[in-house]
Each structure stands twice: as structure tokens, then as C-alpha cells.
Design a protein around this motif. Structure first.
Motif, PDB file in Angstrom:
ATOM      1  N   SER A 152     -65.000  -3.184  73.920  1.00 33.54           N
ATOM      2  CA  SER A 152     -63.673  -3.457  73.936  1.00 33.54           C
ATOM      3  C   SER A 152     -63.457  -4.766  73.191  1.00 33.54           C
ATOM      4  N   MET A 153     -64.410  -5.799  73.256  1.00 39.15           N
ATOM      5  CA  MET A 153     -63.989  -7.088  72.595  1.00 39.15           C
ATOM      6  C   MET A 153     -64.030  -6.763  71.013  1.00 39.15           C
ATOM      7  N   ILE A 154     -64.873  -6.137  70.416  1.00 36.24           N
ATOM      8  CA  ILE A 154     -64.620  -5.775  69.080  1.00 36.24           C
ATOM      9  C   ILE A 154     -63.345  -5.201  68.734  1.00 36.24           C
ATOM     10  N   GLY A 155     -62.998  -4.017  69.572  1.00 33.03           N
ATOM     11  CA  GLY A 155     -61.712  -3.433  69.584  1.00 33.03           C
ATOM     12  C   GLY A 155     -60.619  -4.316  69.542  1.00 33.03           C
ATOM     13  N   LEU A 156     -60.601  -5.225  70.423  1.00 36.56           N
ATOM     14  CA  LEU A 156     -59.499  -6.042  70.666  1.00 36.56           C
ATOM     15  C   LEU A 156     -59.206  -7.055  69.471  1.00 36.56           C
ATOM     16  N   GLY A 157     -60.269  -7.528  68.836  1.00 33.83           N
ATOM     17  CA  GLY A 157     -60.710  -8.432  67.708  1.00 33.83           C
ATOM     18  C   GLY A 157     -60.024  -7.611  66.529  1.00 33.83           C
ATOM     19  N   ILE A 158     -60.405  -6.403  66.366  1.00 34.25           N
ATOM     20  CA  ILE A 158     -59.990  -5.872  65.286  1.00 34.25           C
ATOM     21  C   ILE A 158     -58.158  -5.626  65.118  1.00 34.25           C
ATOM     22  N   PHE A 159     -57.803  -5.176  66.345  1.00 35.74           N
ATOM     23  CA  PHE A 159     -56.316  -5.006  66.928  1.00 35.74           C
ATOM     24  C   PHE A 159     -55.616  -6.408  66.523  1.00 35.74           C
ATOM     25  N   ILE A 160     -56.373  -7.492  67.232  1.00 32.35           N
ATOM     26  CA  ILE A 160     -55.412  -8.651  66.822  1.00 32.35           C
ATOM     27  C   ILE A 160     -55.410  -9.116  65.281  1.00 32.35           C
ATOM     28  N   GLY A 161     -56.390  -8.844  64.620  1.00 31.21           N
ATOM     29  CA  GLY A 161     -56.572  -9.025  63.043  1.00 31.21           C
ATOM     30  C   GLY A 161     -55.365  -8.042  62.449  1.00 31.21           C
ATOM     31  N   ALA A 162     -55.289  -6.921  62.716  1.00 33.06           N
ATOM     32  CA  ALA A 162     -54.325  -5.967  62.176  1.00 33.06           C
ATOM     33  C   ALA A 162     -52.861  -6.315  62.421  1.00 33.06           C
ATOM     34  N   LEU A 163     -52.705  -6.654  63.858  1.00 38.48           N
ATOM     35  CA  LEU A 163     -51.427  -7.039  64.188  1.00 38.48           C
ATOM     36  C   LEU A 163     -51.008  -8.150  63.534  1.00 38.48           C
ATOM     37  N   GLY A 164     -51.814  -9.207  63.365  1.00 40.76           N
ATOM     38  CA  GLY A 164     -51.438 -10.505  62.761  1.00 40.76           C
ATOM     39  C   GLY A 164     -50.864 -10.197  61.406  1.00 40.76           C
ATOM     40  N   SER A 165     -51.931  -9.457  60.542  1.00 39.57           N
ATOM     41  CA  SER A 165     -51.479  -9.103  59.150  1.00 39.57           C
ATOM     42  C   SER A 165     -50.156  -8.349  59.264  1.00 39.57           C
ATOM     43  N   TRP A 166     -49.964  -7.341  60.194  1.00 42.77           N
ATOM     44  CA  TRP A 166     -48.847  -6.399  59.867  1.00 42.77           C
ATOM     45  C   TRP A 166     -47.740  -7.467  60.067  1.00 42.77           C
ATOM     46  N   PHE A 167     -47.745  -8.277  61.067  1.00 41.72           N
ATOM     47  CA  PHE A 167     -46.463  -9.174  61.219  1.00 41.72           C
ATOM     48  C   PHE A 167     -46.275 -10.111  60.161  1.00 41.72           C
ATOM     49  N   SER A 168     -47.231 -10.566  59.273  1.00 39.45           N
ATOM     50  CA  SER A 168     -46.973 -11.353  58.018  1.00 39.45           C
ATOM     51  C   SER A 168     -46.350 -10.611  57.065  1.00 39.45           C
ATOM     52  N   LEU A 169     -47.025  -9.233  56.980  1.00 37.31           N
ATOM     53  CA  LEU A 169     -46.671  -8.405  55.790  1.00 37.31           C
ATOM     54  C   LEU A 169     -45.134  -7.872  55.983  1.00 37.31           C
ATOM     55  N   ARG A 170     -44.731  -7.486  57.159  1.00 35.95           N
ATOM     56  CA  ARG A 170     -43.386  -7.257  57.272  1.00 35.95           C
ATOM     57  C   ARG A 170     -42.390  -8.036  57.173  1.00 35.95           C
ATOM     58  N   ARG A 171     -42.634  -9.292  57.416  1.00 36.35           N
ATOM     59  CA  ARG A 171     -41.984 -10.635  57.298  1.00 36.35           C
ATOM     60  C   ARG A 171     -41.928 -11.185  55.827  1.00 36.35           C
ATOM     61  N   PHE A 172     -43.000 -11.223  55.063  1.00 36.98           N
ATOM     62  CA  PHE A 172     -43.037 -11.925  53.728  1.00 36.98           C
ATOM     63  C   PHE A 172     -43.502 -11.119  52.495  1.00 36.98           C
ATOM     64  N   LEU A 173     -43.538  -9.713  52.940  1.00 31.98           N
ATOM     65  CA  LEU A 173     -44.179  -8.980  51.756  1.00 31.98           C
ATOM     66  C   LEU A 173     -43.113  -7.632  51.754  1.00 31.98           C
ATOM     67  N   LYS A 174     -41.821  -7.938  51.347  1.00 33.24           N
ATOM     68  CA  LYS A 174     -41.086  -6.789  51.328  1.00 33.24           C
ATOM     69  C   LYS A 174     -41.310  -6.097  50.031  1.00 33.24           C
ATOM     70  N   VAL A 175     -42.169  -4.955  49.861  1.00 31.95           N
ATOM     71  CA  VAL A 175     -42.147  -4.186  48.696  1.00 31.95           C
ATOM     72  C   VAL A 175     -41.604  -2.868  48.360  1.00 31.95           C
TER      73      VAL A 175
END
Lengths: 228, 303
Positions: B280-303
Motif C-alpha cells: 500500500s506504501m508503493i501504491g500510494l507513492g505511485i498514486f501521489i506521483g500520478a496525481l501530481g503530474s496530472w494536476f500540472s498537465l491539466r493546468r500547464f499543458l493544454k494540448v
């Protein structure tokens, strides 16, 4: 192949870039788009490239209404359009061959195909032995050839070139123009924005003159001149 | 060929994605390191508190299952008196079993539970201070308090004890540990997501020119976004792996220490439980990483 029907574009800040413009470009044509800056040339290109959507009117590309296109179809539209820029827009950390290969990687081409296509297209633009050079190691004309190679490697239906000779000396400009003519002879449509009057006047191709967002002149084998 | 771009995920693309992701990680190295650091810290807290909770629960369970009443006898109670008391206890309908524990037996039991450290008790050998006692089990756990009160009134019984309070206290502690770790974890996760989002934003910014070229060349959205997504996931995953290393080694050495100095405490060591915590630690780690990128991509990468 490209049809614009009564197209108007008003930007969010109120600037009217294009108003009630209709234009047809047939397959295999070579057309110059001329006019002073602010006439709407860039907007017109953006409308065809679907970087901007028109406020009014319709834009057809290869029989498809691009306004009705879903967002995920847009990349596939763009693969049918090869763009060439005044500032080349090459990736500085990639070699000439890698810059060309990049366009193929993006479209999911297999590495075997890439290995076959890249040298062939580099030869076509006259850079047979310069594939391993970085953009910084090449002259402006050579960089533009890389840009053209990148634009044609995916076999587009049309090349849209935005002042492709704007940064080049007259002799090099002519070499580049000959390359475009060569590509056009092979059947690719070419739409070129330019300010180079001697090129337009010598080549005697279709000239579409824009002013204040509208077409003021559209002639077969036309000339470059200041509009009244 | 026409539709190749939307379906083909060839080896070439995958190579490209990894290359791009790692180039970015190196380019933003100090931000990458701090992102990984905060992910690691939050996941260590997650792992540690989960381990604490499962251990407290196990302890509570073992105490609860052995809830029994111990009735200590007065010192002057003899054999006859003892039998009388035993009969009296039996009269209580809530009682299911009675067992007599002599003072000698009590000391032996105590020694056993101390294991290797039983030498501490050596000095008690001559003057055993432990009283004789009855160990009584009731038919239900709820009957314990009432039965205990009734037993207190029997003549010859000095004191009655049962473990109810201990269980409650233990469960109470677990509740607080859980609450505190959820709050801390929540805050740290937010900070981690924010830091990863910032890292990804920097990567997007550093490569805005390249992104522009990709769009012109007809790259699909996922093709543009994937290297950034991967970068975030690598950050989260690295943080997760580091946290696992710390928590796992820490817990192993804790188990060693407890085994030596507190032998009567049994720590949870079922590999299934521990693996699911680490998972569950690894799972949350991956989730945190994906969520962080997703936020940034949504805001700063309008493709």
C-alpha cells in the motif's frame, strides 16, 4: 482540398483578424499568401491548422469539416499538413537525422521504417551526408532543408510554409524555393506565406493577397505588389 | 498506416518516453530529490502508523481473548476454606471454568513469560510474594464486570482483577494513533502532490518549445503527456521504494530488539500483513506521483 466559406475570426481581445473570407485551394496547387503584417495571414494558417476555431464560417480540409472534428482527431489532421517555419523550429539537441526521425516517432512509425525513410528524405532535400550534424553546426539554408525534410517525411497532403526564406540570403532562398517546386511537382500542395517579392514575381504562381482580414486579390500567375 | 498513430505503442515510443522522463529528472535534480524526499517521509509515516495499528490491534485482541477474572485469596486461607470458596464461585451462573493457581504455579508462569530474562525473578524464589488465586472464565465477556463484583463479596477473597480496562485503553490508543496518522499523512500527501506538481511544471516549462513542435508535428495528447506522467510516477515510486526500505529494515530491527528485551510481546510478523502494508506504501507513492503530474498537465499543458 482546402475550402473556407465566409470565415470570420474575432479574437477574445476583440481584434478582428479575418472577416468573411472565402478561399479554395485545389490539390497540387502552389499558392503564395501575401500581404502586410496584421493582414490576417497567420490567423488564416492557424484556422487551417485548427490551432484556432473560426468565430463564423466553415473550414473544410480534404473533404472533412474541421469544425466538427473531435479533439482526438486533430493530431491526425495535423499529420496531413507539413509545417515549415521562418525560424526552422528544430530541436537543438537532436541531429538533423534525429529531428526528421522525431516526426516519425510521434506518429508511431516502426524503427525499421524510420531507418529506411530518414536517409531517403535527407537525400531528397540535399543533405545526404549531413544527417549527423546538429542544427548549430549547419548553415541557415541547411537547417531549413532539415525543416522541410521533417515536414515531408510523413507524406503530407499540403505543405504550409510561413516565410520559409525570411532568414535566408537570396541565393539560399532560391535553393529552398527550387526544393519546394520539386516537392510540388511530386504532387504535394504548397501554401506559402512570403514577403519576397522577387521570388513571387519570378515564379508566376497563384497569388492570394490579404489585407485587413479579407482577400483583396487572387490571381493565377500573379505578382507581388503593394495594394492600393 | 493511416491510423497507426492512435494504436501503435511500439518499442520506439516506450524508449522515447523513458529517455525523456529521465532527462527531465536529471535536469530538475534538486526539485526531484526534494519531491522524492517528501514522498518518502509521508510513506514512512504511513507504513509506521499502519504497523503500529496492526500491532496494537493484535495486542488488544490477545488481551481480549484472555479476559478472565483473577480472584486472589487472602494469605491465611487454607485447603478447606479454599474448597468452600470454589463451591461458592461455582454457584454463580455466569462462570464457566475455574482453575486454581497456586503461588508456586504463578511464579513459574511468570518466569516462563519472561523467557531468557527470567533471571530477574531469581531473587523471588525464597520469599514468593505472589498469592494463591482462582482463574475464572465467564461464559461471555460482558458478564465479567458483574461476576467480578459478586466475587469480591465472597469471604476469603482478597482482591478481584480483570483486564477490561486494559483492552479499552489499548483500543483508545489505536484510535488516536489512527486519527493522528491520517491527519499527518493527509497533510504530507498534499505537500508531496504539490511538490511533484511543481517539478512537473518545471519540466513542462523547460520543454515548452519541444512541446510546441510536437503539437505541430501531430503528436497525440497522450504522447505529449506520457513522459511527464512517467516522470511523476518515477518520483512517487522512488519515494515509495526508499520508504519501504526504511520501514522494513526498521521493523526488522525492532522485532529483533523486542525479541531480546521484551520477549512476552509478540509483534505482528505475518508476511502477508507486512507485504500488504509495504504494497500500500508503493501504491500510494505511485498514486501521489500520478496525481501530481496530472494536476500540472491539466493546468500547464493544454494540448
Amino acid at each position: 482540398m482546402i475550402q473556407l466559406y465566409n470565415v470570420s475570426k474575432v479574437y477574445e481581445n476583440g481584434v478582428k483578424a479575418v472577416s468573411d473570407l472565402s478561399l479554395h485551394i485545389k490539390k497540387g496547387e502552389f499558392a503564395f499568401l501575401v500581404g502586410p503584417s496584421g493582414a490576417g495571414k497567420s490567423t488564416l494558417i492557424k484556422l487551417i491548422f485548427r490551432e484556432e476555431l473560426p468565430t463564423r464560417g466553415q473550414v473544410m480540409f480534404n473533404g472533412k469539416n474541421i469544425l466538427r472534428m473531435k479533439p482526438r482527431e486533430v493530431p491526425h489532421l495535423r499529420r496531413k499538413i507539413g509545417m515549415v517555419f521562418q525560424d526552422f523550429r528544430l530541436l537543438p539537441q537532436k541531429t538533423a537525422a534525429e529531428n526528421v526521425a522525431f516526426a516519425l516517432e510521434i506518429t508511431g512509425t516502426s524503427s525499421r521504417e524510420i531507418k529506411r525513410l530518414v536517409p531517403a528524405v535527407l537525400e531528397q532535400v540535399g543533405l545526404k551526408d549531413k544527417g549527423d550534424l546538429l542544427p548549430a553546426q549547419m548553415s541557415g539554408g541547411e537547417q531549413q532543408r532539415v525543416g522541410i525534410a521533417r515536414a515531408i517525411v510523413n507524406n503530407p497532403l499540403i505543405i504550409i510554409a510561413d516565410e520559409p526564406t525570411g532568414n535566408l540570403d537570396p541565393d539560399t532562398s532560391w535553393e529552398i524555393m527550387n526544393l519546394f517546386q520539386d516537392i510540388n511537382r511530386r504532387g504535394t500542395t504548397i501554401l506559402m506565406v512570403t514577403h519576397a517579392s522577387d521570388i513571387v514575381n519570378t515564379m508566376k504562381k497563384r497569388v492570394i493577397a490579404l489585407q485587413n482580414g479579407g482577400i483583396v486579390r487572387d490571381e493565377e500567375s500573379g505578382v507581388y505588389r503593394r495594394e492600393p | 498506416m493511416k491510423r497507426a498513430g492512435c494504436t501503435a505503442v511500439n518499442l520506439n515510443s516506450i524508449k522515447y518516453f523513458f529517455k525523456e522522463a529521465f532527462t527531465s529528472l536529471v535536469r530538475n535534480s534538486w526539485l526531484s530529490v526534494s519531491s522524492i524526499g517528501i514522498v518518502t517521509v509521508s510513506l514512512i509515516i504511513l507504513g509506521a502508523s499502519l504497523l503500529l495499528v496492526v500491532n496494537a490491534e493484535k495486542l488488544a485482541q490477545s488481551v481480549e481473548s484472555s479476559v478472565e477474572i483473577t480472584a486472589f485469596l487472602k494469605e491465611d486461607v487454607g485447603k478447606v476454606e479454599r474448597d468452600r470458596i470454589k463451591d461458592k464461585i461455582k454457584e454463580n451462573s455466569a462462570v464457566s471454568t475455574i482453575e486454581f493457581i497456586s503461588k508456586e504455579q504463578a511464579l513459574k508462569d511468570m518466569k516462563q513469560s519472561f523467557g531468557e530474562r527470567s533471571d530477574i525473578l531469581e531473587s523471588l524464589e525464597d520469599s514468593n510474594p505472589l498469592p494463591d488465586a482462582f482463574r475464572i472464565k465467564t461464559k461471555t465477556a460482558e458478564a465479567v464486570p458483574a461476576a467480578a463484583r459478586a466475587l469480591e463479596k465472597i469471604n476469603g477473597i482478597e482482591q478481584v482483577r480483570y483486564g477490561q480496562g486494559v483492552v479499552e485503553k489499548l483500543l483508545n490508543v489505536t484510535k488516536w494513533v489512527r486519527l493522528a496518522s491520517i491527519v499527518t499523512l493527509g497533510l504530507l500527501t498534499l505537500a508531496a502532490v504539490f511538490l511533484i506538481a511543481t517539478t512537473i511544471r518545471m519540466s513542462v516549462f523547460a520543454r515548452r518549445r519541444e512541446i510546441g513542435i510536437m503539437k505541430v508535428l501531430g503528436a497525440t495528447n497522450w504522447f505529449v503527456r506520457f513522459p511527464f506522467m512517467l516522470e511523476g510516477i518515477v518520483l512517487g515510486l522512488t519515494g515509495g521504494l526508499l520508504a519501504i526500505l526504511v520501514v522494513d529494515l526498521g521493523y526488522l530491527s525492532l522485532m529483533q530488539k523486542v525479541k531480546v528485551s521484551l520477549p512476552f510481546i509478540q509483534l505482528v510478523n505475518e508476511s502477508q500483513v507486512i507485504l500488504s502494508i509495504l504494497g500500500s506504501m508503493i501504491g500510494l507513492g505511485i498514486f501521489i506521483g500520478a496525481l501530481g503530474s496530472w494536476f500540472s498537465l491539466r493546468r500547464f499543458l493544454k494540448v
